[in-house]
Design a protein around this motif. Structure first.
Motif, PDB file in Angstrom:
ATOM      1  N   GLY A 167       0.820  -1.204   0.000  1.00 50.11           N
ATOM      2  CA  GLY A 167       0.000   0.000   0.000  1.00 50.11           C
ATOM      3  C   GLY A 167       0.855   1.254   0.000  1.00 50.11           C
ATOM      4  N   THR A 168       0.184   2.389  -0.025  1.00 47.95           N
ATOM      5  CA  THR A 168       0.876   3.672   0.011  1.00 47.95           C
ATOM      6  C   THR A 168       0.282   4.524   1.116  1.00 47.95           C
ATOM      7  N   VAL A 169       1.155   5.130   1.896  1.00 47.28           N
ATOM      8  CA  VAL A 169       0.694   6.044   2.936  1.00 47.28           C
ATOM      9  C   VAL A 169       1.109   7.451   2.554  1.00 47.28           C
ATOM     10  N   CYS A 170       0.186   8.399   2.692  1.00 47.06           N
ATOM     11  CA  CYS A 170       0.475   9.799   2.399  1.00 47.06           C
ATOM     12  C   CYS A 170       0.594  10.560   3.713  1.00 47.06           C
ATOM     13  N   VAL A 171       1.685  11.301   3.868  1.00 48.63           N
ATOM     14  CA  VAL A 171       1.830  12.185   5.024  1.00 48.63           C
ATOM     15  C   VAL A 171       2.175  13.574   4.501  1.00 48.63           C
ATOM     16  N   ARG A 172       1.391  14.560   4.875  1.00 41.53           N
ATOM     17  CA  ARG A 172       1.654  15.938   4.446  1.00 41.53           C
ATOM     18  C   ARG A 172       2.924  16.452   5.129  1.00 41.53           C
ATOM     19  N   PRO A 227      19.030  21.147  12.258  1.00 42.73           N
ATOM     20  CA  PRO A 227      20.158  20.230  12.401  1.00 42.73           C
ATOM     21  C   PRO A 227      21.209  20.496  11.318  1.00 42.73           C
ATOM     22  N   GLU A 228      22.430  20.034  11.574  1.00 45.08           N
ATOM     23  CA  GLU A 228      23.487  20.156  10.558  1.00 45.08           C
ATOM     24  C   GLU A 228      23.215  19.149   9.441  1.00 45.08           C
ATOM     25  N   PRO A 229      23.551  19.493   8.188  1.00 44.11           N
ATOM     26  CA  PRO A 229      23.423  18.497   7.112  1.00 44.11           C
ATOM     27  C   PRO A 229      24.232  17.251   7.449  1.00 44.11           C
ATOM     28  N   GLY A 230      23.635  16.112   7.235  1.00 42.18           N
ATOM     29  CA  GLY A 230      24.317  14.851   7.532  1.00 42.18           C
ATOM     30  C   GLY A 230      23.989  14.305   8.908  1.00 42.18           C
ATOM     31  N   ALA A 231      23.358  15.120   9.741  1.00 40.89           N
ATOM     32  CA  ALA A 231      23.010  14.667  11.091  1.00 40.89           C
ATOM     33  C   ALA A 231      21.901  13.630  11.032  1.00 40.89           C
ATOM     34  N   LEU A 232      21.923  12.709  11.976  1.00 36.72           N
ATOM     35  CA  LEU A 232      20.843  11.726  12.061  1.00 36.72           C
ATOM     36  C   LEU A 232      19.650  12.376  12.753  1.00 36.72           C
ATOM     37  N   VAL A 233      18.455  12.222  12.175  1.00 39.79           N
ATOM     38  CA  VAL A 233      17.254  12.810  12.790  1.00 39.79           C
ATOM     39  C   VAL A 233      16.157  11.758  12.865  1.00 39.79           C
ATOM     40  N   ARG A 234      15.165  12.048  13.687  1.00 41.87           N
ATOM     41  CA  ARG A 234      14.036  11.149  13.837  1.00 41.87           C
ATOM     42  C   ARG A 234      12.779  11.925  13.467  1.00 41.87           C
ATOM     43  N   LEU A 235      11.990  11.367  12.544  1.00 39.78           N
ATOM     44  CA  LEU A 235      10.752  12.019  12.118  1.00 39.78           C
ATOM     45  C   LEU A 235       9.580  11.250  12.689  1.00 39.78           C
ATOM     46  N   ALA A 236       8.569  11.988  13.149  1.00 44.32           N
ATOM     47  CA  ALA A 236       7.404  11.311  13.725  1.00 44.32           C
ATOM     48  C   ALA A 236       6.125  11.979  13.261  1.00 44.32           C
ATOM     49  N   TRP A 237       5.040  11.205  13.244  1.00 44.31           N
ATOM     50  CA  TRP A 237       3.711  11.765  12.946  1.00 44.31           C
ATOM     51  C   TRP A 237       2.641  10.917  13.609  1.00 44.31           C
ATOM     52  N   ASP A 238       1.492  11.571  13.809  1.00 46.15           N
ATOM     53  CA  ASP A 238       0.377  10.890  14.469  1.00 46.15           C
ATOM     54  C   ASP A 238      -0.332   9.961  13.491  1.00 46.15           C
ATOM     55  N   ALA A 239      -1.048   9.007  14.055  1.00 47.71           N
ATOM     56  CA  ALA A 239      -1.793   8.059  13.219  1.00 47.71           C
ATOM     57  C   ALA A 239      -2.806   8.799  12.344  1.00 47.71           C
ATOM     58  N   ALA A 240      -3.413   9.867  12.901  1.00 46.68           N
ATOM     59  CA  ALA A 240      -4.442  10.599  12.153  1.00 46.68           C
ATOM     60  C   ALA A 240      -3.853  11.344  10.955  1.00 46.68           C
ATOM     61  N   ASP A 241      -2.526  11.559  10.974  1.00 46.35           N
ATOM     62  CA  ASP A 241      -1.902  12.341   9.906  1.00 46.35           C
ATOM     63  C   ASP A 241      -1.315  11.485   8.785  1.00 46.35           C
ATOM     64  N   GLY A 242      -1.347  10.167   8.973  1.00 45.05           N
ATOM     65  CA  GLY A 242      -0.920   9.288   7.883  1.00 45.05           C
ATOM     66  C   GLY A 242      -2.153   8.694   7.233  1.00 45.05           C
ATOM     67  N   GLN A 243      -2.230   8.732   5.907  1.00 47.25           N
ATOM     68  CA  GLN A 243      -3.415   8.242   5.205  1.00 47.25           C
ATOM     69  C   GLN A 243      -3.057   7.066   4.314  1.00 47.25           C
ATOM     70  N   LEU A 244      -3.711   5.933   4.561  1.00 47.88           N
ATOM     71  CA  LEU A 244      -3.522   4.793   3.662  1.00 47.88           C
ATOM     72  C   LEU A 244      -4.378   5.025   2.419  1.00 47.88           C
ATOM     73  N   LEU A 245      -3.730   5.104   1.257  1.00 47.28           N
ATOM     74  CA  LEU A 245      -4.433   5.460   0.023  1.00 47.28           C
ATOM     75  C   LEU A 245      -5.011   4.224  -0.658  1.00 47.28           C
ATOM     76  N   ALA A 246      -5.954   4.489  -1.556  1.00 47.10           N
ATOM     77  CA  ALA A 246      -6.531   3.405  -2.351  1.00 47.10           C
ATOM     78  C   ALA A 246      -5.460   2.849  -3.279  1.00 47.10           C
ATOM     79  N   ASN A 247      -5.531   1.519  -3.501  1.00 45.04           N
ATOM     80  CA  ASN A 247      -4.585   0.918  -4.439  1.00 45.04           C
ATOM     81  C   ASN A 247      -4.886   1.384  -5.853  1.00 45.04           C
ATOM     82  N   GLU A 248      -3.828   1.559  -6.622  1.00 44.77           N
ATOM     83  CA  GLU A 248      -4.026   1.932  -8.028  1.00 44.77           C
ATOM     84  C   GLU A 248      -4.598   0.723  -8.751  1.00 44.77           C
ATOM     85  N   SER A 249      -5.587   0.972  -9.540  1.00 46.87           N
ATOM     86  CA  SER A 249      -6.186  -0.158 -10.257  1.00 46.87           C
ATOM     87  C   SER A 249      -5.393  -0.432 -11.524  1.00 46.87           C
TER      88      SER A 249
END
Lengths: 292, 381
Positions: free
Chosen positions: B299-304, B359-381
């Motif tokens: 599947g595909t998840v969309c996060v703004r 952060p400095e370029p190259g730095a390790l970062v952690r990205l997070a988002w809420d369940a409500a902000d990730g959208q499971l999209l319809a499969n492409e037919s």
């Protein structure tokens, strides 16, 4: 001193102004140089003969002009010219309008074939057309033979020589000229303006009367003036397809110049034609500009 | 509009709304040009009083749809009904729909007043009433002083308002707008958008609006239908279309989107548990009502971008991935950061506040988002 100043740095901007003026002058004269052959031709072929014509016409004097106005040959031809030209203009513009509309609205094939037909008619020399109309319209011609064979008429219709043949030929001659100014306006009409009218409740007839016709009117006026100007100059068609009574002004000019060898009267009649055509041409050019 | 008129109109609308007599129902609409499908099974209802936008790129079929409803294009299949009555095959002049074209299509040989009164003239409305209604409509669009001018003497924005007045004066069942703001410059456009929306609200007329400009669609629409390749991909309120895009196309067409490939582990139709490309698991909202994969499917998840944030290592998050910071652009009100994660470049926008240090370029970062902000999209037919 002058040379030094122009070579030196351009502080005031004067020299660049001067350079522009020189360039403009050179451009003007350069243009004139290109026009020289045409100007020479115009001077020798138009201005000079026209000048001679005007002088000859005035040699006639007041009495001569008065005679001319009472000369039934002149008044008859003048009347013929006005009536025929008006009638032909009306008929030809109507025909041209419907033909232009058919080309405009037609599919690709109709458009291409109709345009080709118009261009062929346009390019066919008038002598060929005269021969064709002769064959078509004389007493034992195609039309009369056909109508008699079908039993529509008993004896032949006398169409040639005479006004009917003359008018048909003249209409046929001028229709292609009338099509192009009208068509050029039609093709620039925005389809969406018509659609807007339709969506506002206009029937096809109302769309035509309230939108298409007014918007194509400049083309119609230009076409009418062009056709009228051409009509006033008809010579060959009346001479070949008409009877002596059907002759137009150009034929009267020819009669006086070539057979009666009275150049003063010929010049006077010619001048009347030139003035009328001149005025109409100015009007045509204005109308034509309005179509753009 | 006088008090009496508005009463009459609202009464008419109230009864109309009750039985849907003024709704425009489009069902199974299709149109072919040669082998190409210009339209494929388009269905929607333009509800009475609604502002509905058909939004899509050029060639997506939105103008063809409008043309079919207006009566300028014949569909190959499907139906268009006003209330319960089909209008297919009915000539445009009987459909009582007001149309505003992008080119305005004003009658150049008629005065502004005559342009506006044209529809009333065709309806044989008496001259006095025609004048009164035309004048009132011109007042409404703020052009009362321009009645005797010709269209060529008006600015683009004024011509557009004349076109609007001309379409509204006939009390149309609906107003069809074919990219009416396309020819206006940016600043004028925003002003007209608000004016147009205001006039629509006052008159209560239904509007079907066609545009490729997403901002225009967002500002004016009650609902919008996103079209692509002759189909409607999603039809909903602007908020829902943006927040809960149902397909990749919608997610990409409207604003920016991070599209993440996932394995679906569980999907109950409202919420799904997914595995991202790096193996981490997360919970997302199921955006599309239909067509999303069940457990075990791809599947595909969309996060703004504005819904992702930089998280500290100890922050508990429903979705979190690790990545490498690439770059950051300062845009004044916000910052636009690029992070390399999950084998792709993710866009993260954050508002500019004092607490945020890039952060400095190259730095390790952690990205997070809420369940409500990730959208499971319809499969492409």
């Amino acid at each position: 001193m002058m040379a030094l100043r122009t070579i030196g740095p351009d502080v005031s901007g004067q020299s660049s102004v001067r350079a522009a003026a020189v360039a403009a002058r050179r451009g003007r004269w350069g243009n004139l140089l290109w026009l020289l052959p045409v100007l020479a031709l115009y001077a020798a072929g138009l201005v000079l003969p026209l000048g001679i014509t005007v002088r000859r016409a005035f040699e006639l004097g007041a009495a001569g002009w008065s005679d001319l106005l009472h000369n039934s040959l002149f008044t008859g031809a003048a009347l013929n010219t006005v009536i025929d030209s008006t009638g032909i203009t009306v008929v030809a513009v109507l025909l041209a309008y419907s033909l232009a509309a058919a080309i405009w609205r037609g599919g690709a094939i109709a458009r291409a074939s109709l345009t080709t037909l118009v261009v062929i008619a346009f390019l066919t020399t008038v002598l060929v057309k005269i021969v064709a109309f002769n064959a078509l319209l004389r007493d034992n011609g195609v039309l009369n033979t056909l109508l008699q064979a079908l039993g529509v008429i008993d004896g032949p219709l006398h169409l040639f020589p005479g006004r009917p043949a003359m008018i048909v030929a003249m209409v046929q001659y001028v229709v292609p000229f009338a099509i192009f100014p009208i068509l050029s306006v039609m093709v620039r009409l925005d389809k969406r303006v018509e659609q807007a009218a339709e969506s506002l409740g206009a029937s096809p007839w109302h769309v035509f009367v309230h939108v298409v016709l007014p918007l194509t009117l400049p083309g119609v006026i230009a076409a009418a003036l062009l056709v009228f100007v051409i009509c006033t100059g008809f010579y060959v068609i009346p001479a070949t397809l008409g009877t002596p009574r059907d002759q137009l002004l150009a034929n009267v000019v020819a009669l006086y110049a070539l057979q009666l060898v009275d150049f003063r009267v010929a010049s006077a009649v010619a001048m009347v034609l030139v003035v009328v055509v001149g005025v109409l041409t100015v009007l045509y050019q204005r109308a034509e500009r309005a179509t753009r | 509009m006088t008090v009496d008129d508005s009463k009459v109109t609202s009464a008419a609308r109230a009864t109309g709304a009750a039985d849907g007599a003024r709704d425009i129902n489009v069902t199974g609409l299709g149109k072919r040009y040669g082998a190409a499908h210009a339209l494929h099974d388009v269905n929607f209802t333009l509800r009475d009083g609604e502002f509905l936008t058909l939004l899509g790129p050029s060639g997506s079929g939105k103008t063809t749809t409008l043309g079919i409803i207006a009566g300028f294009v014949d569909p190959d299949y499907g139906d268009v009904q006003v209330g319960a009555r089909s209008i297919i095959g009915m000539p445009p002049r009987r459909r009582n729909l007001g149309i505003v074209f992008q080119s305005y299509a004003l009658f150049p040989h008629l005065s502004v007043a005559a342009n506006v009164e044209f529809g009333l003239r065709m309806r044989k409305v008496p001259a006095a009433e025609r004048e009164r209604r035309g004048k009132r409509m011109l007042e409404r669009v703020g052009l009362a002083d321009f009645a005797q001018r010709t269209p060529a003497q008006l600015s683009g924005g004024q011509q557009q308002r004349v076109a609007l007045a001309r379409a509204l004066v006939i009390n149309p069942t609906a107003l069809l707008l074919d990219e009416p703001l396309g020819a206006l410059d940016r600043r004028l456009r925003q002003q007209v958008e608000i004016e147009l929306k205001g006039i629509q609200r006052e008159t209560g007329v239904s509007v079907l609006h066609v545009t490729h400009d997403q901002e225009e669609a967002m500002i004016m629409s009650d609902r919008m239908a996103v079209m692509n390749a002759g189909r409607i991909e999603q039809i909903d309120t602007p908020t829902n279309v943006y927040k809960y895009p149902s397909t990749r196309f919608v997610a990409n067409f409207l604003g920016e989107a991070n599209l993440l490939d996932v394995n679906v582990r569980e999907n109950d139709g409202a919420r799904a548990i997914v595995n991202y490309a790096d193996g981490s698991s997360g919970a997302v909202h199921v955006s599309s009502a239909h067509g999303t994969g069940g457990s075990g499917s791809q599947g595909t998840v969309c996060v703004r971008p504005e819904r992702m944030h930089f998280a500290s290592d100890d922050e508990v998050a429903e979705n979190a991935v690790c990545g490498t910071f690439v770059s950051c652009l300062y845009l004044g009100a916000s910052l636009r950061c690029i992070v390399q994660a999950l084998g792709q470049e993710l866009i993260v926008t954050c508002s500019d506040h004092a607490a945020f240090t890039s952060p400095e370029p190259g730095a390790l970062v952690r990205l997070a988002w809420d369940a409500a902000d990730g959208q499971l999209l319809a499969n492409e037919s």
